[in-house]
Design an enzyme around this catalytic site. Structure first.
Site, mmCIF file in Angstrom:
data_model
loop_
_atom_site.group_PDB
_atom_site.id
_atom_site.type_symbol
_atom_site.label_atom_id
_atom_site.label_comp_id
_atom_site.label_asym_id
_atom_site.label_seq_id
_atom_site.Cartn_x
_atom_site.Cartn_y
_atom_site.Cartn_z
ATOM 1 N N CYS A 129 0.843 -1.214 0.000
ATOM 2 C CA CYS A 129 0.000 0.000 0.000
ATOM 3 C C CYS A 129 0.876 1.261 0.000
ATOM 4 O O CYS A 129 1.993 1.254 0.543
ATOM 5 C CB CYS A 129 -0.910 0.008 1.215
ATOM 6 S SG CYS A 129 -2.165 -1.274 1.125
ATOM 7 N N CYS A 139 -3.244 -0.170 -3.389
ATOM 8 C CA CYS A 139 -4.054 0.206 -2.226
ATOM 9 C C CYS A 139 -3.427 1.417 -1.522
ATOM 10 O O CYS A 139 -2.275 1.761 -1.786
ATOM 11 C CB CYS A 139 -4.183 -0.968 -1.256
ATOM 12 S SG CYS A 139 -2.623 -1.761 -0.842
#
Ligand code: AVW
Length: 296
Positions: A113, A194
């Site tokens: 992420c 993400c």
């Protein structure tokens, strides 16, 4: 034409049996000609498959494993086999993203992420930047992108193996072996991203900041998951010696903002993101923008 004229007086004196033989010979020779034409590979506008493609891909695969041992073992010859299976004995203008499904599976990886860095019209700068910092990953830094970046490949309809003479250029036909591959890889990268997704754009480029038909707009933004992605943060970077044609408040950026928000994603924008400008300053230390007091 001249052969036809010369032969006419001769046929007048031939008996019916000889005439039949002659007709059969002519038919047979045209069939051979047609077969030869069919077997000749079509000439495309792009260069042919990169020479030594197998060695390059398998070599890059082992190189990637040595650079990032934490990413686990890869089946390097399996990856080559999946590429061959995706394109060989197929029309290079009829290769879809679906054809690369198994290749995507064997090369799949988890994207951490907040690390994704997308780009449009900044190919050179964005990769100089990710070489200089471990903070971000572009598609070309992922396993799949690293393996295939800068390479060319396509198969032959009638023969196994690759076509080393020519391959379709990017826009030559809609579903070609190269554009379908990069669309598949870009979609997978965007889907797997993400947290904060960053996007480096070129504020000095002419026209639209991101082309309407760009991969960023047509593939990556539509494939982002608004549940996993907290924000899409656009960096507008001017060439240090270029014009300031676009910045966060330009119409082109507002259009992009609405497009991103239309996909239920949160948008933010920063002009001349300072760490990237610092990299530009390595090449132009005396430029006014590189004076510490004039940094934005
Ligand atoms: P780009 P994108 N004809 O700088 O958003 C020939 O506009 O598209 O950025 N080559 C093309 C074409 C085309 N119509 N379209 C794309 N390309 C090739 C994956 C060509 O090699 C990354 F993750 C050109 O230099 C980025 O976020 C390159 O694609 C995004 O896609 C970039 O065109 C960059 O593609």
């Amino acid at each position: 034409m001249s052969w036809y004229r010369a032969s006419r007086p001769v046929t007048k004196h031939l008996c019916p049996g000889s005439m039949l033989t002659l007709v059969l010979m002519v038919l047979a020779s045209s069939a051979v000609d047609a077969g030869q034409q069919k077997n000749q590979a079509k000439k495309y506008k792009g260069p042919g498959t990169t020479l030594n493609l197998r060695n390059i891909i398998v070599g890059r695969c082992y190189h990637y494993m040595s650079l990032y041992p934490g990413n686990g073992d890869k089946n390097c010859s399996g990856i080559w086999q999946e590429l061959i299976d995706a394109v060989q004995r197929k029309d290079p203008c009829k290769i879809t993203q679906e054809d690369y499904k198994n290749l995507a599976l064997v090369a799949a990886q988890t994207i951490p992420c907040d690390k994704t860095l997308l780009w449009s019209r900044t190919n050179d700068l964005v990769h100089r930047y990710t070489k200089a910092t471990a903070d971000f990953i572009t598609l070309e830094d992922t396993f799949l992108g690293f393996l295939f970046n800068g390479l060319m490949w396509c198969g032959n309809t009638l023969r196994p193996g690759m076509n080393y003479k020519s391959c379709p250029a990017w826009n030559e036909c809609e579903h070609n072996s190269i554009s379908s591959f990069w669309k598949m890889a870009s979609a997978a990268f965007a889907r797997g991203s993400c947290g904060v997704v960053n996007v480096m754009l070129n504020g000095s480029a002419d026209g639209d900041i991101a082309r309407i038909e760009s991969i960023l707009r047509t593939v990556e933004i539509p494939n982002m998951d608004p549940i996993k992605i907290s924000e899409v943060k656009v960096w507008v970077i001017d060439d240090i010696q270029g014009e300031d044609r676009n910045s966060c408040n330009s119409k082109s950026l507002l259009d992009l903002k609405y497009y991103i928000e239309g996909h239920k994603l949160k948008y933010s924008c920063v002009d001349n993101y300072r760490p990237v400008q610092a990299l530009q300053c390595a090449d132009h230390p005396d430029h006014a923008a590189c004076n510490r007091c004039s940094y934005q």
